[in-house]
Structures are given as C-alpha cells and as structure tokens.
Design a protein around this motif. Structure first.
Motif, PDB file in Angstrom:
ATOM      1  N   PRO A 177     -11.443   6.156   5.772  1.00 57.44           N
ATOM      2  CA  PRO A 177     -11.176   4.744   6.068  1.00 57.44           C
ATOM      3  C   PRO A 177     -12.464   3.938   6.163  1.00 57.44           C
ATOM      4  CG  PRO A 177     -10.895   6.094   8.031  1.00 57.44           C
ATOM      5  CD  PRO A 177     -11.106   7.040   6.900  1.00 57.44           C
ATOM      6  N   ARG A 181      -8.650  -1.439  10.584  1.00 57.69           N
ATOM      7  CA  ARG A 181      -7.227  -1.351  10.229  1.00 57.69           C
ATOM      8  C   ARG A 181      -6.941  -0.042   9.508  1.00 57.69           C
ATOM      9  NH1 ARG A 181      -3.964  -5.671   6.425  1.00 57.69           N
ATOM     10  NH2 ARG A 181      -5.612  -5.067   4.956  1.00 57.69           N
ATOM     11  N   GLN A 182      -7.798   0.337   8.589  1.00 58.37           N
ATOM     12  CA  GLN A 182      -7.596   1.594   7.882  1.00 58.37           C
ATOM     13  C   GLN A 182      -7.725   2.793   8.824  1.00 58.37           C
ATOM     14  OE1 GLN A 182     -10.055   1.899   4.357  1.00 58.37           O
ATOM     15  NE2 GLN A 182      -9.509  -0.155   3.674  1.00 58.37           N
ATOM     16  N   ARG A 183      -8.635   2.719   9.778  1.00 68.49           N
ATOM     17  CA  ARG A 183      -8.754   3.822  10.752  1.00 68.49           C
ATOM     18  C   ARG A 183      -7.486   3.939  11.591  1.00 68.49           C
ATOM     19  NH1 ARG A 183     -14.330   2.698  10.122  1.00 68.49           N
ATOM     20  NH2 ARG A 183     -14.238   0.723  11.243  1.00 68.49           N
ATOM     21  N   TYR A 198      -6.278  11.035  -0.205  1.00 69.35           N
ATOM     22  CA  TYR A 198      -6.059   9.727  -0.823  1.00 69.35           C
ATOM     23  C   TYR A 198      -4.673   9.643  -1.455  1.00 69.35           C
ATOM     24  CZ  TYR A 198     -10.683   7.749  -0.114  1.00 69.35           C
ATOM     25  OH  TYR A 198     -11.803   7.205   0.464  1.00 69.35           O
ATOM     26  N   LEU A 201      -1.831   8.045   0.339  1.00 67.46           N
ATOM     27  CA  LEU A 201      -1.774   6.586   0.393  1.00 67.46           C
ATOM     28  C   LEU A 201      -1.610   5.961  -0.992  1.00 67.46           C
ATOM     29  CD1 LEU A 201      -3.809   7.630   2.813  1.00 67.46           C
ATOM     30  CD2 LEU A 201      -4.220   5.204   3.099  1.00 67.46           C
ATOM     31  N   LEU A 210       2.358   4.134   3.567  1.00 71.80           N
ATOM     32  CA  LEU A 210       1.647   2.978   4.105  1.00 71.80           C
ATOM     33  C   LEU A 210       2.599   2.007   4.793  1.00 71.80           C
ATOM     34  CD1 LEU A 210      -0.950   2.170   1.288  1.00 71.80           C
ATOM     35  CD2 LEU A 210      -1.475   2.686   3.679  1.00 71.80           C
ATOM     36  N   LEU A 248      -3.003  -3.217   1.787  1.00 69.36           N
ATOM     37  CA  LEU A 248      -3.761  -2.019   2.137  1.00 69.36           C
ATOM     38  C   LEU A 248      -3.911  -1.096   0.932  1.00 69.36           C
ATOM     39  CD1 LEU A 248      -2.392  -1.186   5.684  1.00 69.36           C
ATOM     40  CD2 LEU A 248      -4.821  -1.180   5.063  1.00 69.36           C
ATOM     41  N   GLU A 251      -6.551  -2.452  -1.320  1.00 68.58           N
ATOM     42  CA  GLU A 251      -7.841  -2.341  -0.648  1.00 68.58           C
ATOM     43  C   GLU A 251      -8.377  -0.910  -0.726  1.00 68.58           C
ATOM     44  OE1 GLU A 251      -8.521  -4.704   3.183  1.00 68.58           O
ATOM     45  OE2 GLU A 251      -8.296  -2.645   3.915  1.00 68.58           O
ATOM     46  N   VAL A 252      -7.533   0.058  -0.410  1.00 68.44           N
ATOM     47  CA  VAL A 252      -7.951   1.461  -0.438  1.00 68.44           C
ATOM     48  C   VAL A 252      -8.212   1.915  -1.869  1.00 68.44           C
ATOM     49  CG1 VAL A 252      -7.232   3.828   0.097  1.00 68.44           C
ATOM     50  CG2 VAL A 252      -6.778   1.998   1.731  1.00 68.44           C
TER      51      VAL A 252
END
Length: 358
Positions: A177, A181-183, A198, A201, A210, A248, A251-252
C-alpha cells in the motif's frame, strides 16, 4: 518454419477458453480464423474443450497437426497448472489425445506480450495523453500487465528485430500500500486472506474484494462480496462505495504498473490488457491512475515520459500465441533457480520465470 502453416491456437483463461486457427509463415504477420469462445466450466478438461472446437470446424478444413496453447498459470516445461481453475495441462497428453505432432504451452501473458508488435493503431488506446510507441531496432523494453479473472504480468524485450517475452507470476507479488487509505484496505483484506497479493485487488474478484473492503471500512459490518459487474453497474448509477472501489482499483493499478517499469526497465511503454481494461477504460483515463503511475520518488521525472496504452484488440492472446507459433522451437531461458514449495496464500510457488522468443 519455411512455409505457411495452419496452427491451432488457444487462450486458456480461468473463465473462458478461446480457440482459433492461425495462418503463420516466416516474416509475415499471423492471421486468425474460425474463432470461437467456450466456457471453461462447461468442459472437463482442455482436451475435451479442444475436441469440441475441432469437431465444429468445417469438414473441408484440413485439421491442424500443431498447437500453441497460452495458459493462465505457470508453465513448467510441457506442464502447466492453472492458477484460477483446477485444470492441470500436459502438452504430451494433449498431443496424443488430439493426434497432433506437437503441442506447445506458453504463459497467457507471454502471449499478450508477443501480440504487441502485431497490434495496429486501432488495437490500442493511449491513456492520459501518452504519445505513440515504436517497436524496432536497436532495443526497447515494454511492460504488459492486465486484470481479468486473474492478474497477468509480462515484459517484452525487442532486440534487433526479435521479440522476447518474459514469463512471470508477478501478479502474485505482495500488495504494497502507498497511502493511508490503501493501508486501511490492506488491514481489512488481511483479516480475510492469509496473504494479500496484487491479484487480490487487481482482478475481477479483486474489484469485488475492494468493494467489500470499502463497505466494511464504511461501517457496514454485514457487507457481502458482490460480482464485479455489479460493482461497475452500481458505479454508473452513482453509488459512492462502488465509485470508491473503482477509484482504488485504478490507483493501485497505476502504482503497480509504475513499479513494474522500474522492475523490468520498461521505459519504452506499458500495455494494459485483460478483460477489465475495456470496462474501466474511462476511469483509467483519469488522474488517479496516472498520478499513482508517476509517483516514484526520485524517478518520477523519468517515468512521467513513459507512455501507457490500453489494448483493445479482442483476441490479443490468440494473436500472441499465433506469433509464437512462427518459431517451431520456442527459446526457453530460465532466469532464476528452480525451487519447490508453495506460497503462503496456498498458490503454487513460482520457482522461475522464462523467456519466450519470436
């Protein structure tokens, strides 16, 4: 190969298996015909699915005596174990059962990589203002990744007119992360999965994961996972949780794609493939993806110049399998030691990666 040949090609995913007859010849782009898609769950084995396809061909067609099968899983010699489906595939067994003189197995994203040199301008969409890409001498390196049933990762090395695809299981690397927010999302998913890769997600199931994690984080304790198509449908209807899940996701995916540029040295371009890419194309054009892609500390300036493209060719996996068929003996070069064991999340170990040449 010295003359034109018809080869059976297949793109074997966790949900669908796609077949075609490819016309391949030295020095010419491969062409695809007699394309058909079958549901994996409707067949007991790859051999059964291939027989179904071959039996439906026009009786006037000469049956192919060679096949190249691109498989969503790690390929080890003449065997492949699918990651998101229980099929174990043996090229020797396939050759005997289908009466073929040769059956070759390659990783499905190695096939996606080998398709890149054969993509036309209409087969890709530039993301976030990316400039055109050029393949040719003397040397370029590209990253290919894509979310579908799973998360595929490969790299294409173009060297003096030859193209080499690196097979990997990079989608199973542990999720790292980048934001608070990702954490928080990792904490929620970590309570559900022993190990969060990965792919947990960035896949169809990953989009569902997610959305579930976003809902749990929003205080909906009894939230249940929903299908990925339901997530995208709710997002189109303005649902805030679904939109946050897709945000998200982009973003990831952007951050991971940028990390792969650093890992592979893919400074010449990134190609996004896989079933979710056309579905989320509008969102991937947004700033969340590109900002995360470029956020690479001391390398941010350099990576800002790397173009990113979405592959829109409907059968890129088949095209890549056909491209690899032009080499009767695929060059297979181990780039890591072979080790046994399994990953902490229960998936087979990825003891080595390999290069495929075309």
């Amino acid at each position: 190969m010295t003359e034109t040949e018809t080869v059976l090609v297949a793109d074997v995913g966790g949900t669908w298996i796609r077949f075609a007859l490819a016309r391949v010849s030295p020095g010419a782009a491969p062409t695809l015909g007699s394309q058909r898609r079958l549901a994996v769950q409707d067949h007991a084995s790859l051999i059964a699915a291939a027989r179904c396809y071959l039996q439906c061909l026009d009786s006037s067609q000469t049956p192919p005596d060679r096949a190249v099968l691109a498989v969503a899983g790690r390929v080890d010699g003449h065997r492949a174990i699918m990651t998101n489906h229980p099929w174990n595939i043996d090229a020797v067994e396939c050759s005997q059962a289908l009466a073929m003189r040769q059956v070759q197995l390659i990783n499905d994203f190695a096939a996606q990589a080998l398709a890149v040199p054969h993509l036309g301008e209409g087969d890709r969409v530039a993301l976030c203002g990316s400039v055109s890409v050029r393949l040719g001498p003397p040397a370029q390196t590209y990253v290919i990744l894509g979310p579908g049933t799973g998360l595929g990762v490969s790299a294409l090395l173009s060297r003096s007119g030859q193209h080499f695809a690196l097979e990997s299981e990079g989608g199973h690397a542990a999720f790292a992360p980048k934001t608070d927010r990702q954490r928080a999302i990792l904490d929620v998913l970590g309570a559900r999965f022993q190990r969060v890769s990965y792919e947990r997600l960035l896949s169809g199931a990953g989009l569902s994961n997610l959305h579930w994690a976003v809902a749990r984080r929003a205080g909906i304790a009894d939230a249940l996972p929903i299908q990925p198509e339901d997530v995208t449908e709710r997002a189109r209807a303005g649902d805030p949780l679904a939109n946050e899940a897709i945000e998200l996701f982009c973003e990831v995916l952007g951050a991971f794609a940028g990390d792969l540029v650093l890992t592979f040295g893919g400074w010449d371009g990134v190609f996004l493939s896989g079933g979710l890419v056309p579905v989320l194309l509008d969102q991937l054009q947004g700033e969340k993806f590109r900002r995360a892609f470029e956020d690479k500390g001391r390398f941010s300036t350099q990576i800002a110049h790397v173009p990113v493209f979405a592959v829109t060719h409907p059968q890129a996996g088949l095209l890549g399998a056909a491209a690899s068929a032009r080499q009767p003996a695929l060059a297979t070069v181990p780039v890591g030691p072979v080790r046994g064991g399994s990953q902490p999340d229960g998936q087979p170990a990825d003891p080595d990666s390999r290069l495929r040449a075309t």
